[in-house]
Scaffold this motif. Sequence first.
Motif, mmCIF file in Angstrom:
data_model
loop_
_atom_site.group_PDB
_atom_site.id
_atom_site.type_symbol
_atom_site.label_atom_id
_atom_site.label_comp_id
_atom_site.label_asym_id
_atom_site.label_seq_id
_atom_site.Cartn_x
_atom_site.Cartn_y
_atom_site.Cartn_z
ATOM 1 N N GLY A 1 28.557 -4.170 -1.603
ATOM 2 C CA GLY A 1 27.520 -3.180 -1.844
ATOM 3 C C GLY A 1 26.787 -2.839 -0.573
ATOM 4 O O GLY A 1 26.973 -3.468 0.467
ATOM 5 N N ASP A 94 22.460 1.352 -6.328
ATOM 6 C CA ASP A 94 23.576 1.879 -5.570
ATOM 7 C C ASP A 94 23.857 3.319 -6.004
ATOM 8 O O ASP A 94 23.178 3.865 -6.880
ATOM 9 N N ALA A 99 24.485 -0.375 -10.574
ATOM 10 C CA ALA A 99 24.317 -1.680 -9.943
ATOM 11 C C ALA A 99 23.133 -1.686 -8.994
ATOM 12 O O ALA A 99 22.731 -0.658 -8.450
ATOM 13 N N LEU A 100 22.533 -2.860 -8.833
ATOM 14 C CA LEU A 100 21.466 -3.088 -7.864
ATOM 15 C C LEU A 100 21.993 -3.967 -6.745
ATOM 16 O O LEU A 100 22.701 -4.943 -6.992
ATOM 17 N N ASN A 101 21.639 -3.619 -5.506
ATOM 18 C CA ASN A 101 21.927 -4.461 -4.349
ATOM 19 C C ASN A 101 20.641 -5.196 -3.989
ATOM 20 O O ASN A 101 19.593 -4.562 -3.817
ATOM 21 N N TYR B 33 25.562 -7.001 -16.736
ATOM 22 C CA TYR B 33 25.934 -7.339 -15.362
ATOM 23 C C TYR B 33 26.093 -8.844 -15.220
ATOM 24 O O TYR B 33 25.390 -9.621 -15.874
ATOM 25 N N TYR B 35 25.832 -11.610 -11.943
ATOM 26 C CA TYR B 35 25.543 -11.873 -10.545
ATOM 27 C C TYR B 35 25.759 -13.356 -10.265
ATOM 28 O O TYR B 35 25.566 -14.202 -11.131
ATOM 29 N N LEU B 45 26.789 -9.138 -6.793
ATOM 30 C CA LEU B 45 27.341 -8.587 -8.027
ATOM 31 C C LEU B 45 28.804 -8.969 -8.199
ATOM 32 O O LEU B 45 29.633 -8.743 -7.304
ATOM 33 N N ASP B 59 31.008 -6.645 -5.859
ATOM 34 C CA ASP B 59 31.364 -6.997 -4.488
ATOM 35 C C ASP B 59 32.232 -8.248 -4.373
ATOM 36 O O ASP B 59 32.958 -8.417 -3.407
ATOM 37 N N TYR B 101 16.423 -4.161 -15.006
ATOM 38 C CA TYR B 101 17.241 -5.265 -15.492
ATOM 39 C C TYR B 101 16.366 -6.287 -16.222
ATOM 40 O O TYR B 101 15.280 -6.630 -15.778
#
Lengths: 112, 112
Positions: A1, A94, A99-101, B33, B35, B45, B59, B101
Amino acid sequence: GENVEQHPSTLSVQEGDSAVIKCTYSDSASNYFPWYKQELGKGPQLIIDIRSNVGEKKDQRIAVTLNKTAKHFSLHITETQPEDSAVYFCAASDRTGYALNFGKGTSLLVTP
Amino acid sequence: DGGITQSPKYLFRKEGQNVTLSCEQNLNHDAMYWYRQDPGQGLRLIYYSQIVNDFQKGDIAEGYSVSREKKESFPLTVTSAQKNPTAFYLCASSSTGGNGYTFGSGTRLTVV
């Protein structure tokens, strides 16, 4: 990401002082920036978030500022209390919008 | 109460064995999700799913697999192909996009 840089990695302040945590992001398509607080052995909890059309948002002792031009955003905690001690994560959405980075986290210690 | 439940909290497995981590939510969220969290690495992720019967690699998807047969459930299988599986695994869900989230309390997997 895409990369999200977070500083500092550790922060120690005295009770009543302010704490500032800074993040930078690289993806210009990012438009949502949440902050999470994680206590030991638990999942992160959302504490505040900001969208790209807003420059600043405040919720009691917590505020977040966003500079989209410079691609950085910051968390400000005023009048810190020992119960604010935790790990704080910033994140940026992103380009899919799903999705979150996340940054690598800041361990905040508030001493009485 | 609505929420997201991960089980078990702690899991021990021998090297070479596959293991499945459970994640269930009753928030009526469309997106879910997974993680992975390692010390000093932030949250990375693994996989995410926007709707039932659909999911995308994140990723670090290598060595992991997921399914999304029901809206409420998003189990993660850590396969023997994952080279370093010992970590803290976090499941999250959101109503739309990546906004807001809600995280579970995590599963700590130790492979010996």
